[in-house]
Design a protein around this motif. Structure first.
Motif, PDB file in Angstrom:
ATOM      1  N   ALA A 106      72.246  49.128  22.905  1.00 47.23           N
ATOM      2  CA  ALA A 106      72.910  50.290  23.479  1.00 47.23           C
ATOM      3  C   ALA A 106      71.907  51.296  24.020  1.00 47.23           C
ATOM      4  O   ALA A 106      72.200  52.035  24.966  1.00 47.23           O
ATOM      5  CB  ALA A 106      73.798  50.960  22.435  1.00 47.23           C
ATOM      6  N   SER A 107      70.711  51.320  23.444  1.00 47.48           N
ATOM      7  CA  SER A 107      69.669  52.236  23.905  1.00 47.48           C
ATOM      8  C   SER A 107      68.948  51.691  25.125  1.00 47.48           C
ATOM      9  O   SER A 107      68.601  52.444  26.036  1.00 47.48           O
ATOM     10  CB  SER A 107      68.656  52.495  22.783  1.00 47.48           C
ATOM     11  N   VAL A 108      68.717  50.384  25.127  1.00 39.66           N
ATOM     12  CA  VAL A 108      67.889  49.776  26.163  1.00 39.66           C
ATOM     13  C   VAL A 108      68.634  49.611  27.483  1.00 39.66           C
ATOM     14  O   VAL A 108      68.072  49.852  28.553  1.00 39.66           O
ATOM     15  CB  VAL A 108      67.344  48.415  25.684  1.00 39.66           C
ATOM     16  N   ALA A 109      69.900  49.204  27.436  1.00 35.02           N
ATOM     17  CA  ALA A 109      70.643  48.888  28.665  1.00 35.02           C
ATOM     18  C   ALA A 109      70.688  50.054  29.655  1.00 35.02           C
ATOM     19  O   ALA A 109      70.331  49.888  30.822  1.00 35.02           O
ATOM     20  CB  ALA A 109      72.052  48.414  28.314  1.00 35.02           C
ATOM     21  N   PRO A 110      71.090  51.258  29.227  1.00 31.55           N
ATOM     22  CA  PRO A 110      71.112  52.362  30.207  1.00 31.55           C
ATOM     23  C   PRO A 110      69.716  52.772  30.659  1.00 31.55           C
ATOM     24  O   PRO A 110      69.530  53.197  31.803  1.00 31.55           O
ATOM     25  CB  PRO A 110      71.804  53.503  29.440  1.00 31.55           C
ATOM     26  N   LEU A 111      68.724  52.628  29.758  1.00 25.93           N
ATOM     27  CA  LEU A 111      67.350  52.959  30.140  1.00 25.93           C
ATOM     28  C   LEU A 111      66.843  51.989  31.194  1.00 25.93           C
ATOM     29  O   LEU A 111      66.215  52.396  32.186  1.00 25.93           O
ATOM     30  CB  LEU A 111      66.451  52.928  28.904  1.00 25.93           C
ATOM     31  N   PHE A 112      67.122  50.714  30.988  1.00 24.78           N
ATOM     32  CA  PHE A 112      66.715  49.707  31.968  1.00 24.78           C
ATOM     33  C   PHE A 112      67.369  49.985  33.322  1.00 24.78           C
ATOM     34  O   PHE A 112      66.727  49.887  34.371  1.00 24.78           O
ATOM     35  CB  PHE A 112      67.104  48.311  31.474  1.00 24.78           C
ATOM     36  N   TYR A 113      68.632  50.381  33.307  1.00 21.70           N
ATOM     37  CA  TYR A 113      69.345  50.676  34.553  1.00 21.70           C
ATOM     38  C   TYR A 113      68.707  51.867  35.261  1.00 21.70           C
ATOM     39  O   TYR A 113      68.483  51.837  36.474  1.00 21.70           O
ATOM     40  CB  TYR A 113      70.814  50.966  34.258  1.00 21.70           C
ATOM     41  N   ASP A 133      62.361  58.990  27.304  1.00 20.04           N
ATOM     42  CA  ASP A 133      63.265  58.040  26.675  1.00 20.04           C
ATOM     43  C   ASP A 133      62.575  56.719  26.337  1.00 20.04           C
ATOM     44  O   ASP A 133      62.945  56.047  25.365  1.00 20.04           O
ATOM     45  CB  ASP A 133      64.491  57.808  27.560  1.00 20.04           C
ATOM     46  N   VAL A 134      61.567  56.324  27.119  1.00 16.30           N
ATOM     47  CA  VAL A 134      60.763  55.155  26.738  1.00 16.30           C
ATOM     48  C   VAL A 134      60.004  55.471  25.452  1.00 16.30           C
ATOM     49  O   VAL A 134      59.888  54.629  24.550  1.00 16.30           O
ATOM     50  CB  VAL A 134      59.789  54.758  27.864  1.00 16.30           C
ATOM     51  N   HIS A 135      59.502  56.705  25.363  1.00 13.40           N
ATOM     52  CA  HIS A 135      58.821  57.126  24.137  1.00 13.40           C
ATOM     53  C   HIS A 135      59.771  57.102  22.941  1.00 13.40           C
ATOM     54  O   HIS A 135      59.419  56.618  21.864  1.00 13.40           O
ATOM     55  CB  HIS A 135      58.242  58.525  24.309  1.00 13.40           C
ATOM     56  N   LEU A 136      60.979  57.627  23.123  1.00 15.02           N
ATOM     57  CA  LEU A 136      61.953  57.643  22.024  1.00 15.02           C
ATOM     58  C   LEU A 136      62.342  56.228  21.606  1.00 15.02           C
ATOM     59  O   LEU A 136      62.559  55.956  20.417  1.00 15.02           O
ATOM     60  CB  LEU A 136      63.192  58.438  22.439  1.00 15.02           C
ATOM     61  N   LEU A 137      62.416  55.325  22.578  1.00 20.50           N
ATOM     62  CA  LEU A 137      62.686  53.924  22.260  1.00 20.50           C
ATOM     63  C   LEU A 137      61.564  53.373  21.390  1.00 20.50           C
ATOM     64  O   LEU A 137      61.824  52.741  20.356  1.00 20.50           O
ATOM     65  CB  LEU A 137      62.818  53.106  23.540  1.00 20.50           C
ATOM     66  N   SER A 138      60.320  53.607  21.804  1.00 22.34           N
ATOM     67  CA  SER A 138      59.177  53.130  21.021  1.00 22.34           C
ATOM     68  C   SER A 138      59.207  53.717  19.619  1.00 22.34           C
ATOM     69  O   SER A 138      58.966  53.007  18.634  1.00 22.34           O
ATOM     70  CB  SER A 138      57.863  53.513  21.715  1.00 22.34           C
ATOM     71  N   ALA A 139      59.481  55.026  19.532  1.00 25.18           N
ATOM     72  CA  ALA A 139      59.503  55.695  18.229  1.00 25.18           C
ATOM     73  C   ALA A 139      60.525  55.065  17.292  1.00 25.18           C
ATOM     74  O   ALA A 139      60.291  54.926  16.085  1.00 25.18           O
ATOM     75  CB  ALA A 139      59.792  57.180  18.408  1.00 25.18           C
ATOM     76  N   SER A 140      61.671  54.665  17.850  1.00 25.57           N
ATOM     77  CA  SER A 140      62.730  54.068  17.023  1.00 25.57           C
ATOM     78  C   SER A 140      62.343  52.702  16.472  1.00 25.57           C
ATOM     79  O   SER A 140      62.974  52.200  15.533  1.00 25.57           O
ATOM     80  CB  SER A 140      64.024  53.941  17.835  1.00 25.57           C
ATOM     81  N   THR A 174      55.839  56.887  39.694  1.00 26.25           N
ATOM     82  CA  THR A 174      56.991  55.992  39.626  1.00 26.25           C
ATOM     83  C   THR A 174      56.548  54.539  39.513  1.00 26.25           C
ATOM     84  O   THR A 174      57.113  53.761  38.733  1.00 26.25           O
ATOM     85  CB  THR A 174      57.884  56.162  40.869  1.00 26.25           C
ATOM     86  N   GLY A 175      55.525  54.156  40.260  1.00 28.68           N
ATOM     87  CA  GLY A 175      55.036  52.776  40.221  1.00 28.68           C
ATOM     88  C   GLY A 175      54.508  52.389  38.851  1.00 28.68           C
ATOM     89  O   GLY A 175      54.775  51.288  38.365  1.00 28.68           O
ATOM     90  N   LEU A 176      53.766  53.290  38.222  1.00 28.19           N
ATOM     91  CA  LEU A 176      53.228  53.009  36.888  1.00 28.19           C
ATOM     92  C   LEU A 176      54.344  52.836  35.868  1.00 28.19           C
ATOM     93  O   LEU A 176      54.304  51.935  35.023  1.00 28.19           O
ATOM     94  CB  LEU A 176      52.293  54.140  36.452  1.00 28.19           C
ATOM     95  N   LEU A 177      55.349  53.699  35.961  1.00 29.15           N
ATOM     96  CA  LEU A 177      56.454  53.648  35.008  1.00 29.15           C
ATOM     97  C   LEU A 177      57.257  52.365  35.160  1.00 29.15           C
ATOM     98  O   LEU A 177      57.597  51.701  34.169  1.00 29.15           O
ATOM     99  CB  LEU A 177      57.346  54.868  35.213  1.00 29.15           C
ATOM    100  N   LYS A 178      57.554  51.991  36.387  1.00 31.05           N
ATOM    101  CA  LYS A 178      58.331  50.772  36.621  1.00 31.05           C
ATOM    102  C   LYS A 178      57.530  49.534  36.243  1.00 31.05           C
ATOM    103  O   LYS A 178      58.079  48.573  35.672  1.00 31.05           O
ATOM    104  CB  LYS A 178      58.771  50.709  38.081  1.00 31.05           C
TER     105      LYS A 178
END
Length: 214
Positions: A106-113, A133-140, A174-178
């Motif tokens: 549930a966390s990853v799907a909207p982030l990936f989108y 939000d990538v950071h929060l995902l890692s933290a979890s 943007t390129g680095l993040l993607k």
């Protein structure tokens, strides 16, 4: 901690911290207790607690005769922060200090989108939101609270510089993040958390290119 469990100090702290990350409050800006108290409709006491917390996290500093001001991190300190965080992720990989939340999908799907929809040169608010939000995902996914808190503290010390640079070099940001998330997709889908942190340890260092961009 969800929103219903957060104290007023937590809520105000996170709001001011986000403003620092977005550059709404720039380095050297004074954070006035009275003005913030009026804005958030609280007394000076919780505002003072917030400012003390920001100073402890080195996001602000107390200057005698001036008050609490936003503290910027030198480029070298930001670069070192990324290197230390990369080292933390290597430790997590080596020791398998991970945890799998039940609601990970549930966390990853909207982030990936959201990341897939990022256009080249995305504005810094979107860059900041995804980076956070990538950071929060890692933290979890970190299974040790000391490593998690250290990573969190270093994230907020270094991210204002990255966000500031993203406004100057939006295509690079943007390129680095993607590119980072493209490499994280397979470990996430396979549930291989050690591989996830192994990849993050590598990709995190690529963001030094954004810090160093001229």
């Amino acid at each position: 901690m969800n929103a219903t469990q957060k104290s007023s100090v937590d809520i105000i702290y996170e709001a001011i911290r986000e403003r620092i990350c977005l550059g709404v409050y720039a380095s050297g800006d004074v954070l006035y207790e009275g003005e913030l108290g009026k804005e958030f409709e609280v007394s000076r006491t919780p505002i003072r607690q917030v400012l003390q917390r920001l100073a402890h996290e080195k996001l602000a500093m107390v200057k005698v005769g001036v008050g609490t001001t936003v503290q910027d991190q030198p480029i070298e300190a930001q670069r070192q922060g990324l290197q230390i965080r990369s080292g933390i992720y290597h430790i997590i990989d080596d020791l398998s200090v991970t945890t799998m939340p039940q609601d990970i999908e549930a966390s990853v799907a909207p982030l990936f989108y959201r990341i897939s929809r990022l256009s080249a040169g995305a504005e810094r608010e979107k860059f900041w939101g995804v980076l956070r939000d990538v950071h929060l995902l890692s933290a979890s996914l970190i299974g040790d609270d000391v490593l998690q808190r250290t990573d969190d503290m270093l994230f907020y010390r270094t991210v204002p510089g990255l966000v500031r640079q993203s406004a100057r070099f939006p295509d690079l940001a943007t390129g680095l993040l993607k590119a980072e998330f493209d490499r994280l997709v397979d470990p996430i889908e396979q549930g291989d958390l050690r591989a996830f942190f192994r990849v993050r340890a590598e990709t995190l260092l690529t963001f030094t290119a954004l810090l160093d961009a001229e």
